[in-house]
Design a protein around this motif. Structure first.
Motif, PDB file in Angstrom:
ATOM      1  N   ALA A 116      -0.556   1.498  -0.339  1.00  6.45           N
ATOM      2  CA  ALA A 116      -1.289   0.231  -0.406  1.00  6.45           C
ATOM      3  C   ALA A 116      -2.531   0.363  -1.295  1.00  6.45           C
ATOM      4  O   ALA A 116      -2.833  -0.524  -2.111  1.00  6.45           O
ATOM      5  CB  ALA A 116      -1.689  -0.223   1.000  1.00  6.45           C
ATOM      6  N   ILE A 117      -3.245   1.470  -1.167  1.00  6.73           N
ATOM      7  CA  ILE A 117      -4.435   1.694  -2.000  1.00  6.73           C
ATOM      8  C   ILE A 117      -4.036   1.865  -3.462  1.00  6.73           C
ATOM      9  O   ILE A 117      -4.673   1.303  -4.365  1.00  6.73           O
ATOM     10  CB  ILE A 117      -5.253   2.897  -1.490  1.00  6.73           C
ATOM     11  N   ASP A 118      -2.974   2.643  -3.726  1.00  4.94           N
ATOM     12  CA  ASP A 118      -2.477   2.801  -5.101  1.00  4.94           C
ATOM     13  C   ASP A 118      -2.231   1.430  -5.732  1.00  4.94           C
ATOM     14  O   ASP A 118      -2.642   1.170  -6.866  1.00  4.94           O
ATOM     15  CB  ASP A 118      -1.158   3.575  -5.121  1.00  4.94           C
ATOM     16  N   SER A 119      -1.551   0.579  -4.999  1.00  6.17           N
ATOM     17  CA  SER A 119      -1.210  -0.748  -5.515  1.00  6.17           C
ATOM     18  C   SER A 119      -2.456  -1.583  -5.784  1.00  6.17           C
ATOM     19  O   SER A 119      -2.576  -2.229  -6.830  1.00  6.17           O
ATOM     20  CB  SER A 119      -0.295  -1.468  -4.519  1.00  6.17           C
ATOM     21  N   ALA A 120      -3.384  -1.572  -4.855  1.00  2.00           N
ATOM     22  CA  ALA A 120      -4.621  -2.351  -5.032  1.00  2.00           C
ATOM     23  C   ALA A 120      -5.435  -1.843  -6.220  1.00  2.00           C
ATOM     24  O   ALA A 120      -5.988  -2.637  -6.993  1.00  2.00           O
ATOM     25  CB  ALA A 120      -5.457  -2.302  -3.748  1.00  2.00           C
TER      26      ALA A 120
END
Length: 178
Positions: free
Chosen positions: A25-29
């Motif tokens: 999720a952090i990678d995507s954000a």
């Protein structure tokens, strides 16, 4: 309907997601530019480890989950590696195994043909390409990791392929020269 900011969504996600899913999720954000690394670092200690593992070059959650699973086994993983003749690959493991993670865009026959061509070029260049889909990464991650480990092992043991392969290579080289 109440909306929250991407940063607030990550804080809420940190309360219920396992580490690999939170990293995804952090990678995507980060990749989408909806949060900055320094913003995430300031908000919640529980996000610290996930932020350390985050990589904005990941183009999908599948890449993030697979990268972490392989890295946690002690293998070197390079995300979005560029290989001459092949182009950018999702993950390059130990410099020899290409891991491609196929989502919904890889279902058309045209995309599959391009994928097969890229795999053939990778093999001809001395790499071992592997492809996994959503169901395998989400539901059978241990199998994916085991396949990658064995591909690295096989690739390394074939560096000295023996007489049969040397003869075949000489014949192949001779036919391409004529």
């Amino acid at each position: 309907m109440t909306c929250v900011s991407p940063l607030d969504a990550l804080v809420q996600a940190s309360r219920c997601l396992a580490h690999p899913e939170l990293v995804a999720a952090i990678d995507s954000a980060l990749r989408r530019g909806v949060v900055r690394r320094d913003e995430v670092a300031c908000i919640r200690p529980a996000l610290d480890r996930a932020l350390i593992d985050a990589d904005p070059s990941a183009e999908s959650g599948l890449e993030s989950l697979t990268r972490l699973a392989i890295r946690d086994l002690g293998l070197h993983v390079e995300p979005q590696a560029s290989i001459v003749g092949v182009g950018s690959v999702d993950l390059l493991v130990e410099g020899c195994v290409i891991v491609e993670l196929d989502g919904a865009t890889h279902r058309t026959s045209q995309q599959q043909r391009r994928d097969h061509d890229r795999d053939a070029v990778a093999m001809a260049s001395g790499y071992t390409p592997l492809r996994f889909d959503y169901v395998q990464v989400i539901g059978r991650r241990e199998l994916v990791a085991r396949a990658v480990v064995n591909a690295v092992r096989t690739h390394r043991s074939v560096k000295s392929p023996g007489r049969v392969v040397r003869v075949a290579q000489m014949r192949l080289d001779a036919t391409t020269r004529t």
